[in-house]
Write a protein that holds these residues in place. Structure first.
Motif, PDB file in Angstrom:
ATOM      1  N   ALA A  31       3.038  -6.666   7.866  1.00  5.46           N
ATOM      2  CA  ALA A  31       3.541  -6.364   6.517  1.00  5.46           C
ATOM      3  C   ALA A  31       2.961  -5.033   6.039  1.00  5.46           C
ATOM      4  N   ARG A  32       3.771  -4.268   5.358  1.00  2.00           N
ATOM      5  CA  ARG A  32       3.314  -2.931   4.954  1.00  2.00           C
ATOM      6  C   ARG A  32       3.255  -2.807   3.427  1.00  2.00           C
ATOM      7  N   LEU A  33       2.098  -2.497   2.930  1.00  2.00           N
ATOM      8  CA  LEU A  33       1.919  -2.130   1.531  1.00  2.00           C
ATOM      9  C   LEU A  33       0.915  -0.993   1.545  1.00  2.00           C
ATOM     10  N   ARG A  34       1.348   0.138   1.122  1.00  2.00           N
ATOM     11  CA  ARG A  34       0.491   1.325   1.192  1.00  2.00           C
ATOM     12  C   ARG A  34      -0.764   1.149   0.325  1.00  2.00           C
ATOM     13  N   THR A  35      -1.889   1.567   0.866  1.00  2.00           N
ATOM     14  CA  THR A  35      -3.147   1.465   0.112  1.00  2.00           C
ATOM     15  C   THR A  35      -3.267   2.693  -0.790  1.00  2.00           C
ATOM     16  N   MET A  36      -3.494   2.442  -2.062  1.00  2.00           N
ATOM     17  CA  MET A  36      -3.618   3.584  -2.973  1.00  2.00           C
ATOM     18  C   MET A  36      -5.033   3.745  -3.521  1.00  2.00           C
ATOM     19  N   GLY A  46      -6.924   4.630   1.044  1.00  2.00           N
ATOM     20  CA  GLY A  46      -5.582   5.192   1.214  1.00  2.00           C
ATOM     21  C   GLY A  46      -5.705   6.466   2.033  1.00  2.00           C
ATOM     22  N   GLY A  47      -4.773   6.699   2.940  1.00  2.00           N
ATOM     23  CA  GLY A  47      -4.936   7.827   3.861  1.00  2.00           C
ATOM     24  C   GLY A  47      -4.132   9.065   3.541  1.00  2.00           C
ATOM     25  N   SER A  48      -3.239   8.997   2.532  1.00  2.00           N
ATOM     26  CA  SER A  48      -2.415  10.188   2.326  1.00  2.00           C
ATOM     27  C   SER A  48      -3.260  11.277   1.663  1.00  2.00           C
ATOM     28  N   SER A  97      -3.479  -0.866  19.999  1.00  2.00           N
ATOM     29  CA  SER A  97      -2.202  -1.094  19.314  1.00  2.00           C
ATOM     30  C   SER A  97      -2.544  -2.234  18.362  1.00  2.00           C
ATOM     31  N   VAL A  98      -2.958  -1.890  17.171  1.00  2.00           N
ATOM     32  CA  VAL A  98      -3.560  -2.938  16.327  1.00  2.00           C
ATOM     33  C   VAL A  98      -2.571  -3.982  15.812  1.00  2.00           C
ATOM     34  N   VAL A  99      -1.264  -3.785  16.046  1.00  2.00           N
ATOM     35  CA  VAL A  99      -0.324  -4.865  15.713  1.00  2.00           C
ATOM     36  C   VAL A  99      -0.350  -5.951  16.798  1.00  2.00           C
ATOM     37  N   GLN A 108      -5.435   9.065   8.576  1.00  2.00           N
ATOM     38  CA  GLN A 108      -4.298   9.465   7.749  1.00  2.00           C
ATOM     39  C   GLN A 108      -3.451   8.251   7.360  1.00  2.00           C
ATOM     40  N   SER A 109      -2.511   8.478   6.453  1.00  2.00           N
ATOM     41  CA  SER A 109      -1.643   7.389   6.013  1.00  2.00           C
ATOM     42  C   SER A 109      -0.832   6.862   7.199  1.00  2.00           C
ATOM     43  N   GLU A 110      -0.633   5.554   7.208  1.00  2.00           N
ATOM     44  CA  GLU A 110       0.130   4.879   8.274  1.00  2.00           C
ATOM     45  C   GLU A 110      -0.563   4.954   9.622  1.00  2.00           C
ATOM     46  N   SER A 111      -1.882   5.177   9.620  1.00  2.00           N
ATOM     47  CA  SER A 111      -2.568   5.254  10.910  1.00  2.00           C
ATOM     48  C   SER A 111      -2.955   3.861  11.411  1.00  2.00           C
ATOM     49  N   GLY A 112      -2.974   2.875  10.493  1.00  2.00           N
ATOM     50  CA  GLY A 112      -3.290   1.507  10.901  1.00  2.00           C
ATOM     51  C   GLY A 112      -4.613   0.985  10.346  1.00  2.00           C
ATOM     52  N   LYS A 113      -5.138   1.606   9.288  1.00  2.00           N
ATOM     53  CA  LYS A 113      -6.422   1.163   8.713  1.00  2.00           C
ATOM     54  C   LYS A 113      -6.325  -0.258   8.169  1.00  2.00           C
ATOM     55  N   SER A 114      -5.331  -0.479   7.293  1.00  2.00           N
ATOM     56  CA  SER A 114      -5.209  -1.805   6.685  1.00  2.00           C
ATOM     57  C   SER A 114      -4.891  -2.848   7.754  1.00  2.00           C
ATOM     58  N   THR A 115      -4.142  -2.449   8.760  1.00  2.00           N
ATOM     59  CA  THR A 115      -3.795  -3.390   9.832  1.00  2.00           C
ATOM     60  C   THR A 115      -5.052  -3.766  10.621  1.00  2.00           C
ATOM     61  N   THR A 116      -5.928  -2.810  10.839  1.00  2.00           N
ATOM     62  CA  THR A 116      -7.188  -3.093  11.537  1.00  2.00           C
ATOM     63  C   THR A 116      -8.041  -4.048  10.703  1.00  2.00           C
ATOM     64  N   CYS A 155      -0.703   2.940  20.640  1.00  2.00           N
ATOM     65  CA  CYS A 155      -0.419   3.195  22.057  1.00  2.00           C
ATOM     66  C   CYS A 155       0.901   2.563  22.461  1.00  2.00           C
ATOM     67  N   ASP A 156       1.288   1.466  21.795  1.00  2.00           N
ATOM     68  CA  ASP A 156       2.569   0.826  22.132  1.00  2.00           C
ATOM     69  C   ASP A 156       3.736   1.764  21.819  1.00  2.00           C
ATOM     70  N   ILE A 157       3.650   2.448  20.676  1.00  2.00           N
ATOM     71  CA  ILE A 157       4.739   3.370  20.310  1.00  2.00           C
ATOM     72  C   ILE A 157       4.710   4.589  21.231  1.00  2.00           C
TER      73      ILE A 157
HETATM   74  N1  GTP Z   1       3.790  -0.458  16.561  1.00  2.00           N
HETATM   75  C1  GTP Z   1       2.640  -0.299  15.919  1.00  2.00           C
HETATM   76  N2  GTP Z   1       2.629  -0.299  14.590  1.00  2.00           N
HETATM   77  C2  GTP Z   1       1.438  -0.140  13.977  1.00  2.00           C
HETATM   78  C3  GTP Z   1       0.221   0.013  14.681  1.00  2.00           C
HETATM   79  N3  GTP Z   1      -0.770   0.141  13.781  1.00  2.00           N
HETATM   80  C4  GTP Z   1      -0.200   0.047  12.557  1.00  2.00           C
HETATM   81  N4  GTP Z   1       1.138  -0.125  12.680  1.00  2.00           N
HETATM   82  C5  GTP Z   1       2.117  -0.239  11.609  1.00  2.00           C
HETATM   83  O1  GTP Z   1       2.087   0.973  10.881  1.00  2.00           O
HETATM   84  C6  GTP Z   1       2.261   0.730   9.501  1.00  2.00           C
HETATM   85  C7  GTP Z   1       1.134   1.367   8.744  1.00  2.00           C
HETATM   86  O2  GTP Z   1      -0.074   0.674   9.007  1.00  2.00           O
HETATM   87  P1  GTP Z   1      -1.173   0.491   7.868  1.00  2.00           P
HETATM   88  O3  GTP Z   1      -2.293  -0.293   8.473  1.00  2.00           O
HETATM   89  O4  GTP Z   1      -0.565  -0.024   6.628  1.00  2.00           O
HETATM   90  O5  GTP Z   1      -1.597   2.022   7.670  1.00  2.00           O
HETATM   91  P2  GTP Z   1      -2.766   2.597   6.742  1.00  2.00           P
HETATM   92  O6  GTP Z   1      -3.571   3.507   7.599  1.00  2.00           O
HETATM   93  O7  GTP Z   1      -3.487   1.505   6.044  1.00  2.00           O
HETATM   94  O8  GTP Z   1      -1.896   3.468   5.728  1.00  2.00           O
HETATM   95  P3  GTP Z   1      -2.239   3.852   4.188  1.00  2.00           P
HETATM   96  O9  GTP Z   1      -2.552   2.600   3.458  1.00  2.00           O
HETATM   97  O10 GTP Z   1      -0.980   4.524   3.715  1.00  2.00           O
HETATM   98  O11 GTP Z   1      -3.389   4.809   4.244  1.00  2.00           O
HETATM   99  C8  GTP Z   1       2.316  -0.793   9.328  1.00  2.00           C
HETATM  100  O12 GTP Z   1       3.659  -1.188   9.182  1.00  2.00           O
HETATM  101  C9  GTP Z   1       1.753  -1.331  10.607  1.00  2.00           C
HETATM  102  O13 GTP Z   1       2.352  -2.564  10.961  1.00  2.00           O
HETATM  103  C10 GTP Z   1       0.275   0.005  16.110  1.00  2.00           C
HETATM  104  O14 GTP Z   1      -0.727   0.141  16.821  1.00  2.00           O
HETATM  105  N5  GTP Z   1       1.509  -0.147  16.665  1.00  2.00           N
END
Ligand code: GTP
Ligand code: MG
Length: 564
Positions: free
Chosen positions: A368-373, A408-410, A535-537, A66-74, A477-479
């Protein structure tokens, strides 16, 4: 093939016995040209064959969740570790994204203060019915129709919307509010009876005024990146189906509609941002802009400071004053805004970031956060040193070249995933486990953990993906740890959790088991699967995880790939 001594057709190329010097020269020139053309064709054929072979041996990995799950961060973690040159080359271009993240946070604070001054009511979550348990639904029509009528499709544009019964609030990141158990306010300001708006003084008005130019810079940066503002809308309610977990809805925190920026093609946006910035800078240096000369950072392509950086740097003290102001903090808490836990939070790093010579660190880029569309495609070429699995194995270079797809996950963009389900070696599925008490931004009736479960179930059940390796990251997991430490009880939101200990280890173990059961139940065939708490950050810990993931994927690929 050119003529050689062993060539049985060499007789045909033997020069005529009475050849003149001129004829000989002409013949040799023709032969040389023929050889050149022939060699060129050979090279071309060789390259095409290699490309075909490579194409066949490309490992395709899809990041889902889903959106904000951490895909782009991974994905950033993968690129940082295994595509270091491209990562380094791109790093500076993330500055605009990080600046945009900073400005968005500041503008959000200013708008929240304004809402307080205007006496705007706190946003209410949409009332609904309990998700599962024995609670009486508000309306009979919202009762669960039972397992046989499961009709939720998390990949459809609309999706379904399990309803929830509560009138609670939630911040823009969907984080738990400061009023949650264990986080009760101790600040005397927060206990005062008079309206908080009376505490907003001329100082706050002045700050708002002085930070005004940031709005223009936000627009400029948005244009620079070609980013669109994405305002999440609540979806319409639909019938909801059977639930893989019991999730109690009562105390779910509410969610404000959010404004974020997103791009369809990230790499192009970053490149465009750098190019435009350079040309704007050049213009400003010729007297067409407002920029001022600054000290160029070492190795930076910039020779001066661009307008956005200049304005942000000049707002440093005001931004800090706003962010650290006690009254502001109380109002943010009252309005359930926990910016610290929201995507793209950098306000604690203003001293470093709002500088004229700011260069993003690896960690900044990761956060850094930029939503994937759209769907982003990244190539990674592994080297022999990256794993022992390549050495001497069958298939030569097979498994070395990967394409990672980030989507994009939304809910509104999930339908775009399907075309990428073909020929996928592995899925890395991101399920944020910290969101057991949160709702989807795009539909405040849906619990985020519930959405992750349904999505996982759908992906596991896909026939197109039947032979793909499934990798699950139980992320954030950190949150989760922070929330549990603050006293938030999982069983309050998920009664099926029962009286198990309310700590990260047990919660993650429980959820992992649920995901494993769902995989087993729904997979069309036996498949490899791997599960990691992440905790992919945390780039250091994630480095070890992605190294293990890479080896698992390559090992599975080498086992099943057809090298004939
Ligand atoms: N504290 C914390 N923040 C995280 C973690 N994983 C991702 N984030 C944060 O969550 C936000 C969303 O992460 P993204 O990787 O952009 O999420 P996404 O799944 O690509 O989201 P969409 O592009 O909207 O589909 C970012 O600001 C990340 O820094 C985590 O494990 N811990
Ligand atoms: Mg993304």
């Amino acid at each position: 093939m050119g003529a050689t001594e062993a060539d049985p057709f060499a007789i045909f190329h033997t020069p005529p016995p009475n050849e003149t010097a001129g004829e000989r020269a002409a013949r040799e020139a023709t032969e040389a040209e023929q050889k050149r053309v022939s060699d060129q064709i050979d090279e071309q054929l060789k390259a095409e064959k290699l490309a075909l072979k490579k194409q066949k041996y490309i490992v395709r990995v899809l990041l889902l969740g889903q959106s904000e799950s951490g895909k782009s961060t991974t994905l950033k973690n993968f690129r940082m570790k295994y595509a270091r040159d491209a990562w380094e080359a791109e790093r500076l271009s993330w500055r605009s994204v990080i600046q945009l993240n900073v400005i968005r946070s500041i503008i959000t604070i200013v708008e929240t203060l304004q809402a307080e001054m205007d006496g705007e009511p706190l946003e209410l979550a949409v009332p609904g019915s309990p998700l599962v348990t024995g609670h009486v639904p508000l309306t009979p029509s919202l009762e669960s129709p039972g397992p046989s009528t499961f009709d939720y499709d998390p990949l459809s544009k609309e999706g379904a919307s399990p309803a929830i019964a509560s009138f609670t609030y939630r911040d823009r990141a969907g984080s738990i509010s400061a009023d949650a158990p264990g986080l009760s306010r101790t600040n005397s300001l927060s206990r005062q009876k008079a309206p908080l708006s009376t505490l907003l003084t001329g100082k706050h008005q002045l700050l708002k005024l002085r930070l005004g130019p940031l709005r223009r810079v936000e627009k400029d940066l948005q244009r620079l990146l070609g980013a669109s503002a994405v305002e999440e809308q609540d979806g319409a309610a639909h019938a909801y189906g059977p639930l893989s977990l019991e999730l109690e809805s009562q105390a779910l925190v509410g969610r404000r509609s959010t404004q974020e920026f997103g791009v369809v093609r990230l790499q192009e946006a970053l490149e465009r941002g750098v190019a435009k910035r350079a040309s704007m800078l050049a213009m400003s240096q010729h007297g067409h802009g407002t920029s001022r000369e600054g000290t160029p950072p070492p190795g930076s392509p910039d020779v001066g400071v661009d307008d956005a950086t200049e304005v942000i740097a000049s707002c440093l003290e005001d931004m800090k004053t706003l962010w650290t102001d006690e009254v502001v903090r109380v109002i943010l808490r009252k309005r359930k805004l926990r910016l610290e836990d929201s995507a793209g939070f950098f306000l604690d790093d203003l001293d470093r970031i709002a500088k004229r010579d700011y260069e993003p660190s690896d960690d900044d880029v990761v956060r850094a956060r930029l939503r994937t569309m759209g769907v982003q495609e990244y190539r990674i070429e592994f080297e022999n040193k990256d794993t022992t699995l390549f050495s001497g194995g069958i298939g030569g270079d097979a498994g070395k070249e990967w394409i990672l797809y980030d989507v994009g996950g939304s809910r509104t963009v999930r339908h775009a995933w399907i075309p990428y389900f073909d020929n996928v070696q592995a899925i890395i599925f991101l399920a944020p486990v910290s969101c057991f008490d949160e709702r989807l931004a795009e539909d405040s009736r849906v619990n985020r953990l519930e959405d992750s479960f349904l999505l996982w179930r759908h992906v596991c059940g896909s026939k197109l993906l039947a032979s793909s390796t499934m990798i699950l990251f139980l992320n954030k997991c950190d949150i989760l740890k922070k929330k549990l430490k603050a006293g938030i009880m999982v069983k309050k939101y998920m009664p099926s959790y029962g009286d198990r200990p309310n700590d990260v280890g047990h919660v993650v173990k429980y959820l992992k088991q649920k995901f494993i059961e769902s995989l087993k139940e729904n997979s069309p065939a036996q498949r490899s699967s791997y599960f990691y708490p992440t905790s992919v950050v945390d780039t250091k810990a994630t480095s070890a995880t992605i190294s293990a993931v890479k080896d698992s994927i390559i090992r599975d690929y080498l086992k099943t790939a057809d090298f004939v």
